[in-house]
Design an enzyme around this catalytic site. Structure first.
Site, PDB file in Angstrom:
ATOM      1  N   TYR A 136       0.833  -1.203   0.000  1.00 42.77           N
ATOM      2  CA  TYR A 136       0.000   0.000   0.000  1.00 42.77           C
ATOM      3  C   TYR A 136       0.863   1.247   0.000  1.00 42.77           C
ATOM      4  CZ  TYR A 136      -4.010   2.923   0.637  1.00 42.77           C
ATOM      5  OH  TYR A 136      -4.986   3.863   0.431  1.00 42.77           O
TER       6      TYR A 136
ATOM      7  N   TYR B 148      -5.499   5.766  -7.846  1.00 43.23           N
ATOM      8  CA  TYR B 148      -5.752   5.667  -6.414  1.00 43.23           C
ATOM      9  C   TYR B 148      -7.131   5.096  -6.169  1.00 43.23           C
ATOM     10  CZ  TYR B 148      -5.894   6.647  -1.459  1.00 43.23           C
ATOM     11  OH  TYR B 148      -5.983   6.505  -0.096  1.00 43.23           O
TER      12      TYR B 148
END
Length: 381
Positions: A282, A332
């Site tokens: 992440y 994103y």
């Protein structure tokens, strides 16, 4: 052996176009991603009896998102709900789906996300902390949190901005091979260093994108998966960890609970860092990725800066990461696309960015003022 190891499989993944998508809404994007995922799996809508969702940043219904999405999809699930753990949501919903399928509460669970943050003007710029608790100090947004992490790591271990840049350049290099990525123009370390400050020591190119898009992942049992279209991708290990502490814990910047999540996933899967062939880590900011290398046991505490140098984390290197471009360059989707890329790597579908012989993938997520973390180990069946 852990009783949940290899007991569930991901059988369908779907993602919409990514970027600025005027005219789309979180709902239309969620529906499109769902269609692509059931198509990918070779399933019919009527077979989906579980629905887990994450509301987009611009979704007006918030926690009632599962009702709205279910209505739009035209399904009445036996098992459903909406979670919001920021970038920790995708991994947590995947785990929730695995638990439901394993417990016999649903046969096929679709985990769905749609967002129009880019066209909706969402800036992720609220005060950090709970409510406005840190805003009075001018401590705004996720970038502030991760800038503290970066500056502390630099102060303690001599980590440099160029080392952070190595992560950004790597993600962009991988995105350049991904036709679905938003940012495909090659980037150099010099480009990274010349980009404007957002919150020192983080430059613009240390920060993730803001995007419109939708993603869906479908989970079932390995037995049902064997009758479907693709090679088996098993969920071998799962881990979650949370902390309710922030500034009152002097180590909060290091988010030590993330290590617990990864260790639990390793333990369930019966693997360790040496077994990981590819990782989708992440990357809301480049500094986040540094910590995952340490939490994941790939290097010692404080050594992640030098670990990323010399092409080690690129395709062809010892530990290729974020092979589709990640949050930094692909899009994103708050970590949802990390799962999709993990599945595609395990299936061997990634073409020029395929990690040769990859059989085990680590996928991580984190979110909500860094309070939530999870890790999933995907394995080729």
């Amino acid at each position: 052996m852990h009783h949940l190891r290899d007991k569930t499989a991901i059988v369908g993944v779907g993602a919409t176009e990514q970027g600025k998508l005027p005219g789309s809404t979180p709902l239309t994007l969620a529906v499109e991603a769902f269609k692509r995922a059931i198509d990918d799996a070779g399933l019919k809508k009527e077979q989906i009896d579980g629905l887990m969702t994450m509301a987009g940043t611009t979704s007006p219904e918030g926690p009632l998102n599962y009702l709205r999405v279910g209505e739009a999809l035209g399904i009445d699930p036996r098992f459903t709900g909406t979670f919001n753990m920021g970038g920790g949501t995708a991994g947590a919903l995947l785990q929730q789906a695995a638990l439901a399928v394993n417990a016999g509460m649903a046969n096929y669970v679709a985990c769905v996300f749609g967002d129009s943050a880019a066209t909706g003007g969402y800036k992720f710029d609220k005060a950090a902390g709970w409510g406005d608790s840190w805003g009075i100090w001018g401590f705004m947004a996720a970038a502030g949190n991760s800038a503290i992490t970066a500056s502390r790591h630099m102060a303690l271990y001599g980590t440099t901005s160029r080392q952070l840049g190595e992560i950004a350049v790597t993600c962009r290099h991988h995105a350049s091979m991904n036709p679905n990525a938003i940012m495909r123009t090659p980037m150099t370390i010099e480009d990274h260093q010349a980009s404007r400050w957002i919150v020192e020591p983080l430059h613009l190119l240390d920060c993730c994108l803001i995007s419109d898009g939708g993603v869906c992942v479908i989970v079932t049992t390995p037995e049902r998966a064997k009758d479907l279209k693709h090679p088996l991708v098993l969920i071998a290990g799962m881990g979650q960890a949370y902390t309710t502490r922030n500034m009152d814990n002097e180590d909060w910047w290091y988010v030590p609970h993330q290590k617990l999540a990864v260790n639990d996933a390793y333990a369930m899967a019966g693997v360790g860092p040496k077994d990981i062939d590819v990782a989708q880590l992440y990357d809301n900011f480049t500094s986040s990725v540094l910590l995952w290398f340490e939490h994941g046991g790939f290097c010692k505490v404080g050594e992640s800066g030098s670990f990323v140098e010399g092409g080690r984390i690129r395709l062809g290197g010892e530990l290729p990461i974020n092979t589709a471009g990640g949050n930094l360059s692909e899009s994103y989707m708050e970590g949802w696309l990390h799962i999709v890329e993990g599945v595609r790597q395990m299936r061997g579908e990634c073409g020029v960015r395929q990690v040769k012989g990859a059989e085990v993938c680590l996928v991580t997520g984190r979110g909500r003022e860094l309070n939530c973390a999870n890790a999933n180990i995907l394995r080729k069946g």
